[in-house]
Design an enzyme around this catalytic site. Structure first.
Site, PDB file in Angstrom:
ATOM      1  N   TYR A 174      27.165  50.750  37.438  1.00  0.00           N
ATOM      2  CA  TYR A 174      27.797  49.681  38.220  1.00  0.00           C
ATOM      3  C   TYR A 174      26.801  48.548  38.477  1.00  0.00           C
ATOM      4  O   TYR A 174      27.120  47.365  38.286  1.00  0.00           O
ATOM      5  CB  TYR A 174      28.311  50.257  39.535  1.00  0.00           C
ATOM      6  CG  TYR A 174      29.040  49.273  40.419  1.00  0.00           C
ATOM      7  CD1 TYR A 174      30.336  48.876  40.136  1.00  0.00           C
ATOM      8  CD2 TYR A 174      28.424  48.751  41.564  1.00  0.00           C
ATOM      9  CE1 TYR A 174      31.009  47.980  40.953  1.00  0.00           C
ATOM     10  CE2 TYR A 174      29.093  47.856  42.392  1.00  0.00           C
ATOM     11  CZ  TYR A 174      30.376  47.475  42.077  1.00  0.00           C
ATOM     12  OH  TYR A 174      31.040  46.588  42.892  1.00  0.00           O
ATOM     13  N   LYS A 178      27.098  44.719  37.092  1.00  0.00           N
ATOM     14  CA  LYS A 178      27.165  43.565  37.984  1.00  0.00           C
ATOM     15  C   LYS A 178      26.014  42.596  37.726  1.00  0.00           C
ATOM     16  O   LYS A 178      26.182  41.377  37.864  1.00  0.00           O
ATOM     17  CB  LYS A 178      27.180  44.031  39.442  1.00  0.00           C
ATOM     18  CG  LYS A 178      28.469  44.761  39.816  1.00  0.00           C
ATOM     19  CD  LYS A 178      29.705  43.903  39.550  1.00  0.00           C
ATOM     20  CE  LYS A 178      30.986  44.582  39.943  1.00  0.00           C
ATOM     21  NZ  LYS A 178      32.174  43.735  39.710  1.00  0.00           N
TER      22      LYS A 178
END
Length: 282
Positions: A174, A178
C-alpha cells in the site's frame, strides 16, 4: 444541460464529501465499482438538488475509464477530475492493492489527461503512507512507478515479498503504491500541462471514513494509528471534509493556478512529527 463538469471516481467517504462540496450548480458525474453504492448516492444528491449522473467504472480497465470519460464529455467540458478510488491493507490482498491503487490511478491519469479541458484540474488521492512507507522505495523502483506501463507496474519486483508476513506485505505494498501515485502525478503534470490543465495529488492521514476506521481497528495497524492521531500536532482524526477542502483549493484556478505536479499532505502534521522525532509509532 452542459457546463463545467466535475467527475468524481470512487464515492466512499472522501468521494462523497467531495461530490457534495464541489458538485452544487454544475453537472457532476460520480463513478464507482459498486453499482449499488453509486446509484444510492446519485439518488441522495438528486433529491438534494444536484445535477448528478452515475456510472459504474472498473478503474483497472482502460475501456471502462474511457467510457466514463465519454459520458462526462457528453455533459460538457471536463474541468474537474477527482480520483479517490482505492483499497486499503485491511480490505484487500496485496495484488488487488497494486491493481486498484496503482494501476488504476495510472490509467485514470492517462485517460482523463487526454480529455481534460483547458483551464481544468485534477486531484488524485494518495496517502500519508506514501511518505512514510514509501520512503523505502529505491531510485530504480521510483523510476518504474513514475513511468512504467500498467503491465510493468503490475509486475514490478518491488511487490515481490515472498518471505514477508502477509499483514506487513499488504501494508508495504500500500505504501509503495501510494508513493507511486505521488510520483505518477508528478510525471503526468506535463501531459496535463500540454492541454492547459493542472494535476496534483493529496495525501490524507488518518481520516474518519469507513475505510479509515477499518484500518484503525485492524490489529496490525492499531498502535501506529493511535500514535498518528493522539501524538500528531493536530491531535485528532481527519475528516472527509478536510480532504474535500484541500481538493477544492487545488481545483480552484483563482487560488492554486501555480501549483502543479505536487503532493499536498493533509495529515494533521504526522509526517512533520515523524521527521522531527516528536512522534514515535513504535
Amino acid at each position: 444541460m452542459t457546463g463545467s463538469v466535475l467527475v468524481v471516481i470512487g464515492v466512499g467517504g472522501m468521494g462523497e464529501a467531495i461530490a457534495r462540496r464541489l458538485g452544487s450548480g454544475r453537472p457532476t458525474l460520480i463513478a464507482d465499482h459498486d453499482a449499488e453504492r453509486v446509484e444510492g448516492l446519485r439518488e441522495q444528491l438528486r433529491h438534494s438538488g444536484y445535477d448528478v449522473h452515475a456510472q459504474r467504472v472498473d478503474v483497472v480497465c482502460r475501456d471502462s475509464l474511457s467510457a466514463l470519460a465519454a459520458t462526462a464529455a457528453e455533459l460538457g467540458d471536463i474541468t474537474s477530475v477527482v480520483h479517490t478510488a482505492g483499497v486499503s491493507p485491511a480490505q484487500a490482498p496485496a495484488r488487488q492493492i497494486v491493481e486498484v491503487d496503482l494501476v488504476g490511478t495510472a490509467l485514470s491519469l492517462e485517460v482523463f489527461g487526454s480529455v481534460i479541458a483547458p483551464g481544468g484540474a485534477g486531484v488524485y488521492i494518495a496517502s500519508v503512507a506514501g511518505h512514510i512507507l514509501g520512503a523505502a522505495v529505491d531510485e530504480a523502483s521510483a523510476a518504474l512507478l513514475s513511468g512504467g506501463t500498467p503491465d510493468e507496474l503490475a509486475g514490478a519486483a518491488i511487490f515481490d515479498m515472498p518471505d514477508v508476513p502477509d499483514d506487513l506485505a499488504r501494508a508495504l505494498t500500500y505504501g509503495y503504491c501510494k508513493r507511486g501515485n505521488q510520483l505518477r502525478v508528478q510525471a503526468a503534470a506535463h501531459l496535463w500541462g500540454e492541454r492547459g490543465a493542472r494535476v496534483n495529488s493529496v495525501s490524507p492521514g488518518v481520516v474518519a471514513t469507513a475505510m479509515g476506521w477499518e484500518e484503525f481497528n485492524a490489529d496490525f495497524a492499531h498502535q501506529a494509528y493511535e500514535a498518528m492521531i493522539n501524538d500528531s500536532p493536530a491531535g485528532r482524526f481527519g475528516t472527509a471534509e478536510d480532504v474535500a477542502a484541500a481538493t477544492e483549493f487545488l481545483l480552484d484556478n483563482s487560488k492554486s493556478s501555480f501549483i502543479a505536479g505536487t503532493d499536498l499532505l493533509v495529515d494533521g502534521g504526522v509526517v512533520a512529527g515523524l521527521r522531527s522525532g516528536a512522534l514515535q509509532m513504535g
